[in-house]
Enzyme design. Structure first.
Site, PDB file in Angstrom:
ATOM      1  N   LYS A 180      -5.130 -10.666  11.796  1.00  0.00           N
ATOM      2  CA  LYS A 180      -5.355 -12.050  11.355  1.00  0.00           C
ATOM      3  C   LYS A 180      -5.040 -13.033  12.482  1.00  0.00           C
ATOM      4  O   LYS A 180      -5.762 -14.021  12.681  1.00  0.00           O
ATOM      5  CB  LYS A 180      -4.498 -12.342  10.122  1.00  0.00           C
TER       6      LYS A 180
ATOM      7  N   ASP B  92      -1.596  -5.668  10.277  1.00  0.00           N
ATOM      8  CA  ASP B  92      -2.440  -6.546   9.463  1.00  0.00           C
ATOM      9  C   ASP B  92      -2.314  -7.993   9.953  1.00  0.00           C
ATOM     10  O   ASP B  92      -3.312  -8.691  10.158  1.00  0.00           O
ATOM     11  CB  ASP B  92      -1.999  -6.432   7.996  1.00  0.00           C
TER      12      ASP B  92
ATOM     13  N   GLU C 227       0.841  -1.194   0.000  1.00  0.00           N
ATOM     14  CA  GLU C 227       0.000   0.000   0.000  1.00  0.00           C
ATOM     15  C   GLU C 227       0.878   1.247   0.000  1.00  0.00           C
ATOM     16  O   GLU C 227       2.031   1.205   0.445  1.00  0.00           O
ATOM     17  CB  GLU C 227      -0.842   0.022   1.288  1.00  0.00           C
TER      18      GLU C 227
END
Ligand SMILES: NC(=O)c1ccc[n+]([C@@H]2O[C@H](COP(=O)([O-])OP(=O)(O)OC[C@H]3O[C@@H](n4cnc5c(N)ncnc54)[C@H](OP(=O)(O)O)[C@@H]3O)[C@@H](O)[C@H]2O)c1
Length: 429
Positions: free
Chosen positions: A206, A202, A191
């Site tokens: 998860k 991130d 990104e």
């Protein structure tokens, strides 16, 4: 005979676009396999005029996402806009109004998953999120259904493709972190704002989801200990390689007698460990339990097409449930539990020190470790004139003991720098 179900999408970007393409242009294949006619009834985007490379009929597009949620023809809402707001309220409203929701949004599930699953349960509809972890790898359903009868003891894996791509290139090409990151951004693998990936956020989301499903105890994403890969330097990668290790950003969730520990951090993995050979954007997750031993799930962890496959699987599952008029298949129950203090969690450690190259230095260093009950597994030294680089790998010891050792080492006049401290992941004692 096919049965029709209306689908509304919130988002038509990388993932949403790939799913819309399947729903609109490959609907016959889905119908032939499932007997379901999945009909797109609305698509919410920010900019209706944007060129998306797919031909979405203009009458389906709206920049008012609540219109999609409130559309009476929509039975299943697919949330692929990302972020917490307005995604969270849209998902909640959809569930409360009796619509099934399918999402790829790990950030939302890690932050509000428990609340939203409760809303879904109260409304008698399903909230499915296979695409939120591992892209195209089926891991959510195996954990929550196939393995519901197993006492899972650990889930360990590589769950962020961007960082694995960066690390792979650093290791294989000797390219510096900043250069690889800039190129990954140019190629669209990372990104524009890479913090969530390289900082471990991130992967932490998860890890929280995987831990919650594996252990049946809800783990909020913001409580997951995390360290990113930003500080990894080529010199350490090079030294680690000489000792037989390669760096990976690992997500680790463990359930032991001391409690649940969930963390994300870079770790040196032995070159002969299966995770060491997971290259590029691939993800891989080991699930362990006393009866199953070890299961490995691996494959494309991101990307529009693989993620669309996971979403489509959930849409098909939701549609089948709706048509069968059944309440949601398995209910996931979560206890509230305490996470272990990361300071007490044990690891093996790799340290790189710059030390004076003279007799007696090693003994003083060993004494510091001994004082804090940290046992040294191996030592490697390379002299550079008056100073030497010292590499040490310890046996398992709690983080707090290691931190105390590092403080003690830094205070020694013969140690000019404790340059690097990294965890070592291995299945050996
Ligand atoms: N990309 C992957 O490989 C991948 C893999 C697994 C999971 N996911 C998850 O999937 C979700 C979507 O990711 P993505 O990569 O597809 O993102 P993306 O390319 O940025 O697409 C987001 C889409 O949502 C729309 N959108 C965003 N905010 C909106 C708002 N307030 N109102 C209306 N529309 C809005 C955008 O509209 P515009 O197009 O008009 O800007 C765009 O179509 C995220 O939760 C992500 O974490 C992604």
């Amino acid at each position: 005979m096919t049965m029709q179900v209306g689908v509304g999408l919130l988002g038509a970007g990388t993932v949403g676009g790939a799913l819309i393409h399947r729903l609109i242009f490959e609907s016959e294949a889905v119908a032939a396999k499932t007997g379901l006619e999945l009909v797109v009834k609305g698509v919410a985007v920010r900019d209706k005029d944007k060129d998306r490379g797919i031909d979405i009929p203009a009458h389906l597009l709206t920049d008012r996402p609540f219109e999609v949620v409130d559309n009476p023809d929509v039975g299943i809402v697919v949330e692929v806009m990302g972020g917490l707001d307005p995604a969270g309220e849209l998902v909640k409203r959809a569930l409360e109004s009796g619509k099934a929701v399918v999402t790829a949004n790990k950030e939302l599930m890690a932050a509000r998953g428990r609340e939203l699953l409760e809303v879904a349960e109260a409304a008698g509809v399903s909230l499915l999120f296979e695409a939120a972890v591992g892209g195209g790898i089926p891991i959510i359903r195996p954990l929550s259904e196939s393995l519901a009868g197993e006492r899972i003891t650990s889930v360990v894996g590589i769950v962020n493709g961007t960082t694995n791509y960066i690390l792979t290139r650093m290791v294989e090409e000797g390219a510096p972190y900043e250069e690889v990151l800039a190129e990954a951004q140019r190629l669209g693998y990372a990104e524009a704002d890479p913090v969530a990936d390289v900082g471990g956020g991130d992967a932490a989301s998860k890890a929280a989801i995987l831990a919650s499903l594996a252990f049946g105890t809800w783990v909020d994403g913001d409580r997951v200990f995390r360290e990113g890969i930003e500080d990894l330097r080529l010199v350490d990668i090079d030294f680690a390689r000489r000792l037989g290790y390669t760096p990976k950003l690992l997500a680790i969730a463990e359930d032991s007698e001391e409690g649940i520990a969930v963390r994300v951090h870079p770790a040196l993995v032995p070159l002969d460990h299966p995770l060491a050979s997971v290259r590029g954007a691939t993800n891989a997750v080991f699930v362990s339990g006393p009866s199953i031993g070890e299961l490995l799930f691996t494959g494309p962890g991101a990307g529009g097409e693989p993620t669309a496959t996971a979403l489509l699987g959930d849409v098909i599952m939701s549609a089948r449930e709706r048509l069968a008029g059944t309440q949601v298949r398995s209910r996931i129950r979560f206890a509230s539990g305490c996470l272990r203090d990361p300071a007490g969690v044990t690891a093996k450690w790799f340290l790189r020190l710059t030390v004076a190259d003279r007799p007696g230095v090693l003994a003083r260093i060993a004494a510091v470790f001994g004082r804090h009950q940290v046992s040294i597994k191996s030592v490697w030294q390379e002299g550079r004139g008056d100073v030497a680089t010292l590499l040490l790998v310890t046996h398992e010891s709690p983080e707090q003991n290691l931190s105390a050792s590092v403080a003690g080492l830094s205070a020694l006049d013969v140690v000019s720098e404790v340059a690097t401290v990294l965890r070592v992941h291995s299945d050996e004692p």
